[in-house]
Design a protein around this motif. Structure first.
Motif, PDB file in Angstrom:
ATOM      1  N   LYS A  25      -4.666  -2.792   7.195  1.00 56.56           N
ATOM      2  CA  LYS A  25      -3.402  -2.276   7.736  1.00 56.56           C
ATOM      3  C   LYS A  25      -3.078  -2.982   9.052  1.00 56.56           C
ATOM      4  CE  LYS A  25      -3.553   2.350   5.799  1.00 56.56           C
ATOM      5  NZ  LYS A  25      -3.604   3.786   6.110  1.00 56.56           N
ATOM      6  N   GLU A  26      -4.108  -3.253   9.815  1.00 58.84           N
ATOM      7  CA  GLU A  26      -3.933  -3.902  11.118  1.00 58.84           C
ATOM      8  C   GLU A  26      -3.294  -5.284  10.981  1.00 58.84           C
ATOM      9  OE1 GLU A  26      -7.073  -5.567  14.247  1.00 58.84           O
ATOM     10  OE2 GLU A  26      -7.253  -3.411  13.898  1.00 58.84           O
ATOM     11  N   LEU A  27      -3.740  -6.041   9.977  1.00 61.66           N
ATOM     12  CA  LEU A  27      -3.199  -7.379   9.731  1.00 61.66           C
ATOM     13  C   LEU A  27      -2.014  -7.361   8.767  1.00 61.66           C
ATOM     14  CD1 LEU A  27      -6.533  -9.362   9.245  1.00 61.66           C
ATOM     15  CD2 LEU A  27      -5.073  -9.335  11.281  1.00 61.66           C
ATOM     16  N   ASN A  28      -1.831  -6.241   8.066  1.00 61.03           N
ATOM     17  CA  ASN A  28      -0.846  -6.149   6.994  1.00 61.03           C
ATOM     18  C   ASN A  28      -1.082  -7.281   5.985  1.00 61.03           C
ATOM     19  OD1 ASN A  28       1.273  -5.042   5.563  1.00 61.03           O
ATOM     20  ND2 ASN A  28       2.816  -6.226   6.634  1.00 61.03           N
ATOM     21  N   ALA A  29      -2.357  -7.412   5.576  1.00 63.91           N
ATOM     22  CA  ALA A  29      -2.752  -8.529   4.718  1.00 63.91           C
ATOM     23  C   ALA A  29      -3.924  -8.135   3.832  1.00 63.91           C
ATOM     24  CB  ALA A  29      -3.140  -9.725   5.576  1.00 63.91           C
ATOM     25  N   TYR A  30      -4.051  -8.877   2.732  1.00 61.11           N
ATOM     26  CA  TYR A  30      -5.217  -8.749   1.854  1.00 61.11           C
ATOM     27  C   TYR A  30      -6.302  -9.691   2.364  1.00 61.11           C
ATOM     28  CZ  TYR A  30      -1.720  -6.643  -1.183  1.00 61.11           C
ATOM     29  OH  TYR A  30      -0.738  -5.844  -1.685  1.00 61.11           O
ATOM     30  N   VAL A  31      -7.536  -9.198   2.395  1.00 62.43           N
ATOM     31  CA  VAL A  31      -8.657  -9.984   2.904  1.00 62.43           C
ATOM     32  C   VAL A  31      -9.696 -10.106   1.789  1.00 62.43           C
ATOM     33  CG1 VAL A  31     -10.446 -10.143   4.671  1.00 62.43           C
ATOM     34  CG2 VAL A  31      -8.237  -9.101   5.234  1.00 62.43           C
ATOM     35  N   PHE A  32     -10.033 -11.344   1.435  1.00 64.92           N
ATOM     36  CA  PHE A  32     -10.991 -11.607   0.363  1.00 64.92           C
ATOM     37  C   PHE A  32     -12.197 -12.359   0.911  1.00 64.92           C
ATOM     38  CE2 PHE A  32      -6.722 -11.632  -1.443  1.00 64.92           C
ATOM     39  CZ  PHE A  32      -6.847 -10.668  -2.415  1.00 64.92           C
ATOM     40  N   LYS A  33     -13.398 -11.902   0.558  1.00 62.09           N
ATOM     41  CA  LYS A  33     -14.631 -12.629   0.878  1.00 62.09           C
ATOM     42  C   LYS A  33     -14.973 -13.467  -0.351  1.00 62.09           C
ATOM     43  CE  LYS A  33     -15.510 -10.551   4.804  1.00 62.09           C
ATOM     44  NZ  LYS A  33     -15.554 -11.206   6.076  1.00 62.09           N
ATOM     45  N   LYS A  43     -22.993 -23.610   4.128  1.00 60.37           N
ATOM     46  CA  LYS A  43     -23.760 -22.449   3.703  1.00 60.37           C
ATOM     47  C   LYS A  43     -22.986 -21.151   3.886  1.00 60.37           C
ATOM     48  CE  LYS A  43     -28.087 -24.484   3.666  1.00 60.37           C
ATOM     49  NZ  LYS A  43     -28.851 -24.528   2.502  1.00 60.37           N
ATOM     50  N   LYS A  44     -21.970 -21.160   4.734  1.00 62.88           N
ATOM     51  CA  LYS A  44     -21.226 -19.936   5.007  1.00 62.88           C
ATOM     52  C   LYS A  44     -20.256 -19.609   3.876  1.00 62.88           C
ATOM     53  CE  LYS A  44     -21.055 -19.945  10.026  1.00 62.88           C
ATOM     54  NZ  LYS A  44     -20.173 -19.961  11.185  1.00 62.88           N
ATOM     55  N   ASN A  45     -20.093 -18.323   3.639  1.00 66.35           N
ATOM     56  CA  ASN A  45     -19.028 -17.875   2.747  1.00 66.35           C
ATOM     57  C   ASN A  45     -17.721 -17.967   3.515  1.00 66.35           C
ATOM     58  OD1 ASN A  45     -20.931 -17.352   0.840  1.00 66.35           O
ATOM     59  ND2 ASN A  45     -21.012 -15.164   1.209  1.00 66.35           N
ATOM     60  N   ARG A  46     -16.611 -17.951   2.807  1.00 71.43           N
ATOM     61  CA  ARG A  46     -15.324 -18.043   3.506  1.00 71.43           C
ATOM     62  C   ARG A  46     -14.522 -16.776   3.300  1.00 71.43           C
ATOM     63  NH1 ARG A  46     -11.087 -20.783   0.007  1.00 71.43           N
ATOM     64  NH2 ARG A  46     -12.001 -20.713  -2.046  1.00 71.43           N
ATOM     65  N   THR A  47     -13.575 -16.592   4.187  1.00 68.53           N
ATOM     66  CA  THR A  47     -12.678 -15.447   4.130  1.00 68.53           C
ATOM     67  C   THR A  47     -11.267 -15.968   3.911  1.00 68.53           C
ATOM     68  OG1 THR A  47     -14.086 -14.219   5.657  1.00 68.53           O
ATOM     69  CG2 THR A  47     -11.841 -13.432   5.381  1.00 68.53           C
ATOM     70  N   VAL A  48     -10.577 -15.393   2.925  1.00 68.77           N
ATOM     71  CA  VAL A  48      -9.192 -15.771   2.641  1.00 68.77           C
ATOM     72  C   VAL A  48      -8.316 -14.578   3.015  1.00 68.77           C
ATOM     73  CG1 VAL A  48      -7.569 -16.436   0.841  1.00 68.77           C
ATOM     74  CG2 VAL A  48      -9.918 -17.281   0.767  1.00 68.77           C
ATOM     75  N   ILE A  49      -7.312 -14.833   3.860  1.00 67.36           N
ATOM     76  CA  ILE A  49      -6.395 -13.787   4.291  1.00 67.36           C
ATOM     77  C   ILE A  49      -4.991 -14.151   3.823  1.00 67.36           C
ATOM     78  CG2 ILE A  49      -5.418 -12.568   6.275  1.00 67.36           C
ATOM     79  CD1 ILE A  49      -7.999 -13.308   7.793  1.00 67.36           C
ATOM     80  N   ILE A  50      -4.363 -13.233   3.084  1.00 64.77           N
ATOM     81  CA  ILE A  50      -3.019 -13.483   2.548  1.00 64.77           C
ATOM     82  C   ILE A  50      -2.105 -12.358   3.010  1.00 64.77           C
ATOM     83  CG2 ILE A  50      -1.641 -13.768   0.463  1.00 64.77           C
ATOM     84  CD1 ILE A  50      -4.207 -14.699  -0.940  1.00 64.77           C
ATOM     85  N   GLY A  51      -1.048 -12.707   3.714  1.00 64.69           N
ATOM     86  CA  GLY A  51      -0.093 -11.723   4.214  1.00 64.69           C
ATOM     87  C   GLY A  51       0.617 -10.992   3.089  1.00 64.69           C
ATOM     88  N   ARG A  52       0.768  -9.709   3.246  1.00 67.86           N
ATOM     89  CA  ARG A  52       1.358  -8.866   2.199  1.00 67.86           C
ATOM     90  C   ARG A  52       2.805  -9.251   1.888  1.00 67.86           C
ATOM     91  NH1 ARG A  52       2.165  -2.392   2.679  1.00 67.86           N
ATOM     92  NH2 ARG A  52       3.174  -2.096   0.675  1.00 67.86           N
ATOM     93  N   GLU A  53       3.564  -9.655   2.899  1.00 64.66           N
ATOM     94  CA  GLU A  53       4.969  -9.999   2.690  1.00 64.66           C
ATOM     95  C   GLU A  53       5.154 -11.208   1.785  1.00 64.66           C
ATOM     96  OE1 GLU A  53       3.777  -9.979   5.988  1.00 64.66           O
ATOM     97  OE2 GLU A  53       4.266  -7.895   6.341  1.00 64.66           O
ATOM     98  N   GLN A  54       4.128 -12.043   1.687  1.00 64.08           N
ATOM     99  CA  GLN A  54       4.216 -13.263   0.884  1.00 64.08           C
ATOM    100  C   GLN A  54       3.933 -13.022  -0.595  1.00 64.08           C
ATOM    101  OE1 GLN A  54       1.174 -15.576   2.751  1.00 64.08           O
ATOM    102  NE2 GLN A  54       2.538 -16.359   4.330  1.00 64.08           N
ATOM    103  N   VAL A  55       3.298 -11.899  -0.924  1.00 61.38           N
ATOM    104  CA  VAL A  55       2.781 -11.663  -2.269  1.00 61.38           C
ATOM    105  C   VAL A  55       3.787 -10.906  -3.139  1.00 61.38           C
ATOM    106  CG1 VAL A  55       0.959 -10.527  -3.596  1.00 61.38           C
ATOM    107  CG2 VAL A  55       0.412 -11.647  -1.432  1.00 61.38           C
ATOM    108  N   GLU A  56       4.028 -11.463  -4.330  1.00 63.65           N
ATOM    109  CA  GLU A  56       4.849 -10.768  -5.321  1.00 63.65           C
ATOM    110  C   GLU A  56       3.966 -10.004  -6.296  1.00 63.65           C
ATOM    111  OE1 GLU A  56       7.621 -12.070  -9.052  1.00 63.65           O
ATOM    112  OE2 GLU A  56       7.913 -13.130  -7.166  1.00 63.65           O
TER     113      GLU A  56
END
Length: 63
Positions: A25-33, A43-56
């Motif tokens: 809610k703070e970012l208004n975005a979906y966060v994927f590990k 060796k690190k995993n990555r985090t993908v952040i996608i803003g909610r306004e962009q997603v259909e």
């Protein structure tokens, strides 16, 4: 898991090897590990952040 994203501009993206996801809610975005592929040097995993306004459409399915 695998996540299919269709953006409002018509482009699409498939994110593979998702280990967990959340909606911030703070970012208004979906966060994927995302786990690295076995061939990736980093060796690190990555985090993908996608803003909610962009997603259909967002589809999450077990791979």
């Amino acid at each position: 898991m695998e996540v299919y994203v269709r953006y409002k501009d018509g482009s699409t993206q498939t994110i593979k090897r998702v280990s967990s996801w959340n909606y911030s809610k703070e970012l208004n975005a979906y966060v994927f590990k995302v786990e690295n592929d076995t061939y990736t040097y980093r060796k690190k995993n990555r985090t993908v952040i996608i803003g909610r306004e962009q997603v259909e459409l967002l589809s999450i399915r077990d791979a």
